[in-house]
Design a protein around this motif. Structure first.
Motif, PDB file in Angstrom:
ATOM      1  N   PHE A   1      42.654 -35.013   0.896  1.00  0.00           N
ATOM      2  CA  PHE A   1      43.325 -36.679   1.615  1.00  0.00           C
ATOM      3  C   PHE A   1      43.998 -37.875   1.058  1.00  0.00           C
TER       4      PHE A   1
ATOM      5  N   MET B   1      38.607 -33.123  13.936  1.00  0.00           N
ATOM      6  CA  MET B   1      37.734 -33.147  12.981  1.00  0.00           C
ATOM      7  C   MET B   1      36.221 -32.178  13.815  1.00  0.00           C
TER       8      MET B   1
ATOM      9  N   ARG C   1      41.784 -33.808   7.573  1.00  0.00           N
ATOM     10  CA  ARG C   1      41.563 -34.407   6.946  1.00  0.00           C
ATOM     11  C   ARG C   1      43.331 -34.799   6.509  1.00  0.00           C
TER      12      ARG C   1
ATOM     13  N   THR D   1      41.616 -36.871  13.856  1.00  0.00           N
ATOM     14  CA  THR D   1      40.019 -37.575  13.619  1.00  0.00           C
ATOM     15  C   THR D   1      39.070 -36.769  14.565  1.00  0.00           C
TER      16      THR D   1
ATOM     17  N   ILE E   1      33.058 -39.405   6.122  1.00  0.00           N
ATOM     18  CA  ILE E   1      33.186 -38.278   5.623  1.00  0.00           C
ATOM     19  C   ILE E   1      31.938 -38.390   4.821  1.00  0.00           C
TER      20      ILE E   1
ATOM     21  N   LEU F   1      38.184 -32.349  -0.293  1.00  0.00           N
ATOM     22  CA  LEU F   1      37.966 -33.381   0.880  1.00  0.00           C
ATOM     23  C   LEU F   1      37.968 -34.108   0.679  1.00  0.00           C
TER      24      LEU F   1
END
Length: 161
Positions: free
Chosen positions: A79, A117, A130, A114, A48, A74
């Motif tokens: 996470f 996203m 996330r 993933t 990211i 984020l």
């Protein structure tokens, strides 16, 4: 007692060299797969970072410079809180259930999050995915370590880990 047999009468069951080689190849293959999963786990965790400005601009959050509070959430707590708290339950569950199936489920969850996203249209979608990504990745280390512990003897376990 005529039923008692001596060790000379029973043939010793020893694995052939081919069986030992096959087992060794299998262990090496599994270890390489788990190492690759761990590498991707580490790489994906930080994926990211290089796209933070583009994320902020395309989803319309933050200060546009990649350093706003939304990005910090984020990259950090969203996470890390899930990742660090879910690892222990996955380890306990791995001791009671099939580690391979659990690891497969974690990999599916992580991969799906993933992939999705990339389709996010809002910050909150990205934040939820996330967190799900962190959940999927959380199971990989304890389950992989448990698998390695079952595959390798105490003499070679340190090298395998």
């Amino acid at each position: 007692m005529q039923n008692a047999t001596t060790s000379r009468e029973r043939p010793m069951l020893t694995p052939s060299k081919l069986d030992v080689l096959r087992l060794s190849r299998h262990k090496t293959f599994v270890l390489l797969q788990l190492t690759f999963i761990y590498f991707l786990n580490q790489l994906d965790r930080y994926a990211i970072v290089p796209v933070n400005k583009e994320l902020e601009q395309s989803l319309g959050f933050g200060d546009g410079q990649g350093s706003g509070i939304e990005y910090q959430l984020l990259a950090g707590p969203i996470f890390i809180l899930i990742y660090s708290t879910a690892g222990v339950p996955f380890g306990v569950l791995g001791d009671k259930r099939n580690k391979v199936k659990l690891l497969f489920g974690c990999l599916l969850l992580w991969s799906a999050a993933t992939t999705m996203m990339g389709w996010c249209q809002s910050y909150w979608q990205l934040a939820v995915l996330r967190a799900i990504q962190g959940l999927g990745q959380a199971g990989c280390t304890p389950l992989s370590t448990g698998l390695i512990g079952h595959l390798f003897s105490s003499q070679t376990l340190g090298s395998a880990l």
